[in-house]
Design an enzyme around this catalytic site. Structure first.
Site, PDB file in Angstrom:
ATOM      1  N   ASN A   9     -12.674  41.325  16.088  1.00 16.07           N
ATOM      2  CA  ASN A   9     -11.985  40.201  15.448  1.00 16.07           C
ATOM      3  C   ASN A   9     -11.704  40.598  13.997  1.00 16.07           C
ATOM      4  O   ASN A   9     -12.604  40.562  13.164  1.00 16.07           O
ATOM      5  CB  ASN A   9     -12.857  38.937  15.507  1.00 16.07           C
ATOM      6  CG  ASN A   9     -12.184  37.768  14.815  1.00 16.07           C
ATOM      7  OD1 ASN A   9     -10.977  37.798  14.544  1.00 16.07           O
ATOM      8  ND2 ASN A   9     -12.949  36.732  14.514  1.00 16.07           N
ATOM      9  N   TRP A  10     -10.459  40.968  13.743  1.00 16.91           N
ATOM     10  CA  TRP A  10     -10.112  41.426  12.386  1.00 16.91           C
ATOM     11  C   TRP A  10     -10.005  40.272  11.401  1.00 16.91           C
ATOM     12  O   TRP A  10      -9.949  40.486  10.201  1.00 16.91           O
ATOM     13  CB  TRP A  10      -8.773  42.180  12.411  1.00 16.91           C
ATOM     14  CG  TRP A  10      -8.823  43.513  13.087  1.00 16.91           C
ATOM     15  CD1 TRP A  10      -9.900  44.101  13.700  1.00 16.91           C
ATOM     16  CD2 TRP A  10      -7.733  44.440  13.221  1.00 16.91           C
ATOM     17  NE1 TRP A  10      -9.540  45.327  14.214  1.00 16.91           N
ATOM     18  CE2 TRP A  10      -8.222  45.555  13.930  1.00 16.91           C
ATOM     19  CE3 TRP A  10      -6.395  44.430  12.826  1.00 16.91           C
ATOM     20  CZ2 TRP A  10      -7.413  46.668  14.232  1.00 16.91           C
ATOM     21  CZ3 TRP A  10      -5.588  45.511  13.128  1.00 16.91           C
ATOM     22  CH2 TRP A  10      -6.102  46.626  13.819  1.00 16.91           C
ATOM     23  N   LYS A  11      -9.908  39.058  11.895  1.00 18.87           N
ATOM     24  CA  LYS A  11      -9.686  37.889  11.022  1.00 18.87           C
ATOM     25  C   LYS A  11      -8.469  38.158  10.127  1.00 18.87           C
ATOM     26  O   LYS A  11      -7.508  38.786  10.584  1.00 18.87           O
ATOM     27  CB  LYS A  11     -10.932  37.566  10.196  1.00 18.87           C
ATOM     28  CG  LYS A  11     -12.204  37.563  11.031  1.00 18.87           C
ATOM     29  CD  LYS A  11     -13.380  36.991  10.301  1.00 18.87           C
ATOM     30  CE  LYS A  11     -14.642  37.222  11.101  1.00 18.87           C
ATOM     31  NZ  LYS A  11     -15.752  36.405  10.706  1.00 18.87           N
ATOM     32  N   HIS A  97     -12.756  29.691  17.321  1.00 20.46           N
ATOM     33  CA  HIS A  97     -13.672  30.408  16.431  1.00 20.46           C
ATOM     34  C   HIS A  97     -14.238  29.404  15.423  1.00 20.46           C
ATOM     35  O   HIS A  97     -13.552  28.476  15.006  1.00 20.46           O
ATOM     36  CB  HIS A  97     -12.917  31.536  15.709  1.00 20.46           C
ATOM     37  CG  HIS A  97     -13.850  32.470  14.997  1.00 20.46           C
ATOM     38  ND1 HIS A  97     -14.383  32.161  13.773  1.00 20.46           N
ATOM     39  CD2 HIS A  97     -14.355  33.675  15.342  1.00 20.46           C
ATOM     40  CE1 HIS A  97     -15.184  33.157  13.396  1.00 20.46           C
ATOM     41  NE2 HIS A  97     -15.183  34.089  14.338  1.00 20.46           N
ATOM     42  N   GLU A  99     -14.662  29.528  12.380  1.00 22.84           N
ATOM     43  CA  GLU A  99     -13.885  29.383  11.136  1.00 22.84           C
ATOM     44  C   GLU A  99     -12.721  28.422  11.360  1.00 22.84           C
ATOM     45  O   GLU A  99     -12.352  27.661  10.464  1.00 22.84           O
ATOM     46  CB  GLU A  99     -13.396  30.767  10.675  1.00 22.84           C
ATOM     47  CG  GLU A  99     -14.553  31.607  10.135  1.00 22.84           C
ATOM     48  CD  GLU A  99     -14.415  33.103  10.336  1.00 22.84           C
ATOM     49  OE1 GLU A  99     -13.304  33.592  10.600  1.00 22.84           O
ATOM     50  OE2 GLU A  99     -15.458  33.790  10.235  1.00 22.84           O
ATOM     51  N   GLU A 169     -21.418  32.274  19.490  1.00 23.11           N
ATOM     52  CA  GLU A 169     -21.508  32.763  18.112  1.00 23.11           C
ATOM     53  C   GLU A 169     -22.242  31.742  17.246  1.00 23.11           C
ATOM     54  O   GLU A 169     -21.625  30.781  16.757  1.00 23.11           O
ATOM     55  CB  GLU A 169     -20.099  32.959  17.543  1.00 23.11           C
ATOM     56  CG  GLU A 169     -19.266  33.950  18.311  1.00 23.11           C
ATOM     57  CD  GLU A 169     -18.213  34.581  17.395  1.00 23.11           C
ATOM     58  OE1 GLU A 169     -18.258  35.794  17.211  1.00 23.11           O
ATOM     59  OE2 GLU A 169     -17.385  33.835  16.849  1.00 23.11           O
ATOM     60  N   GLY A 175     -20.896  36.749   9.838  1.00 23.37           N
ATOM     61  CA  GLY A 175     -20.558  37.276   8.519  1.00 23.37           C
ATOM     62  C   GLY A 175     -21.695  37.161   7.522  1.00 23.37           C
ATOM     63  O   GLY A 175     -21.500  37.332   6.323  1.00 23.37           O
ATOM     64  N   SER A 215     -22.770  39.053  13.335  1.00 23.41           N
ATOM     65  CA  SER A 215     -23.355  40.225  12.686  1.00 23.41           C
ATOM     66  C   SER A 215     -23.818  41.306  13.670  1.00 23.41           C
ATOM     67  O   SER A 215     -24.878  41.911  13.491  1.00 23.41           O
ATOM     68  CB  SER A 215     -24.494  39.810  11.747  1.00 23.41           C
ATOM     69  OG  SER A 215     -23.995  38.949  10.735  1.00 23.41           O
ATOM     70  N   GLY A 236     -16.885  40.950  14.133  1.00 21.21           N
ATOM     71  CA  GLY A 236     -16.047  40.777  12.955  1.00 21.21           C
ATOM     72  C   GLY A 236     -16.157  41.988  12.033  1.00 21.21           C
ATOM     73  O   GLY A 236     -15.515  43.024  12.242  1.00 21.21           O
ATOM     74  N   GLY A 237     -17.000  41.882  11.028  1.00 20.63           N
ATOM     75  CA  GLY A 237     -17.108  42.904   9.976  1.00 20.63           C
ATOM     76  C   GLY A 237     -17.169  44.333  10.497  1.00 20.63           C
ATOM     77  O   GLY A 237     -16.420  45.207  10.028  1.00 20.63           O
TER      78      GLY A 237
HETATM   79  C1  PEP Z   1     -16.722  36.963  14.206  1.00 15.51           C
HETATM   80  O1  PEP Z   1     -15.775  37.151  13.484  1.00 15.51           O
HETATM   81  O2  PEP Z   1     -16.585  36.320  15.233  1.00 15.51           O
HETATM   82  C2  PEP Z   1     -18.019  37.518  13.816  1.00 15.51           C
HETATM   83  C3  PEP Z   1     -19.008  37.413  14.648  1.00 15.51           C
HETATM   84  O3  PEP Z   1     -18.103  38.130  12.593  1.00 15.51           O
HETATM   85  P1  PEP Z   1     -19.279  39.101  12.103  1.00 15.51           P
HETATM   86  O4  PEP Z   1     -19.454  40.140  13.173  1.00 15.51           O
HETATM   87  O5  PEP Z   1     -18.785  39.688  10.815  1.00 15.51           O
HETATM   88  O6  PEP Z   1     -20.511  38.277  11.920  1.00 15.51           O
END
Ligand code: PEP
Length: 253
Positions: A9-11, A97, A99, A169, A175, A215, A236-237
């Site tokens: 997930n590049w966001k 998501h 966010e 999640e 994040g 994470s 994500g990250g």
């Molecule tokens: C996400 O974007 O869904 C996510 C889980 O981010 P991260 O891995 O950075 O926590």
């Protein structure tokens, strides 16, 4: 075996050129995906055609949208419909998501409409659910996530439910660098499978991929994905660093 998925997930990150470079690195890493393994790239809307083109129909690799609107079409400036995604060959979309739930006030009811529109257009939703820290600390996480599933998914026929990928999640882990323990992830995934089983039967519940997100890193992916009810991750990250994402893909069952 259930489908095992590493979804990036590049966001709202990376330029087009950085995105192209990242996908090239993943494709040139010499990975051999097993039959049950898939890799999704959930990229910003403008990068979807580039992503599709780069992946070039390579088995197991798919471009994925990060969202779509909850209406079919019309005067909704700036929004993107499921039908538009279908028209450019997109087969997966992340929906709900945290966010989007938090910043764009998406409700379980809106998400039910998005799910329906995606399914009508042959797009498989990656449906995100998960509780806040407050809910986790009050011990109500199972009930909270169960309601998210019930209100957005349980109107579906078994045939349609089969097309859903669930991503659990916990918001407090997204994040933040704070990952759920393997036991916390496994417990919730097993619970969600039971909730699915109660409504749709064991066979269907056992067939559905449930991803963990929050994470996920190179250092914890293998352990998390080894849990019996964890079928990969939404990342994500760590998906923004090619070398890390490649290692995470290697950690799939
Ligand atoms: C996400 O974007 O869904 C996510 C889980 O981010 P991260 O891995 O950075 O926590």
């Amino acid at each position: 075996m259930r489908q095992q998925i590493a979804a990036a997930n590049w966001k709202m990150n990376l330029t087009l050129q950085q995105g192209e470079e990242l996908i090239d690195k993943v494709l040139n890493a010499g990975l051999t995906l097993k039959e049950q393994q898939s890799v999704l790239f959930a990229v910003p809307f403008p990068y979807l055609p580039m992503t599709r083109q780069k992946l070039g129909g390579k088995p197991g690799y798919f471009a994925c949208a990060q969202n779509c609107y909850d209406k079919k079409s019309g005067a909704y400036t700036g929004e993107v419909s499921a039908e538009m995604l279908k028209s450019i060959g997109i087969a997966y979309a992340v929906l709900g998501h945290s966010e989007r739930r938090e910043y764009f006030k998406e409700t379980n009811e809106m998400l039910a409409s998005k799910i329906d529109l995606c399914l009508e257009n042959g797009i498989r939703p990656v449906f995100c659910c998960g509780e806040s820290l407050h809910v986790r600390e009050s011990g109500n996480q199972n009930r909270f996530v169960e309601i998210q599933l019930r209100e957005s998914l349980f109107h579906l026929t078994p045939e349609d439910l089969k097309k859903i990928i669930i991503a659990y999640e916990p918001i407090w882990a997204i994040g933040t660098g704070k990952t759920a323990t393997t036991a916390q992830a496994q417990d919730m995934h097993a619970y969600l499978r039971l909730v699915l089983q109660d409504h749709y039967g064991k066979e269907l519940a056992d067939s559905m991929p449930i991803l963990y997100g929050g994470s996920v890193k190179v250092s914890n992916a293998h352990e998390l994905f080894s849990s019996p009810d964890v079928d990969g991750g939404l990342i994500g990250g760590a998906s923004l660093v090619a070398e890390d994402f490649i290692e995470i893909i290697r950690s799939l069952k």
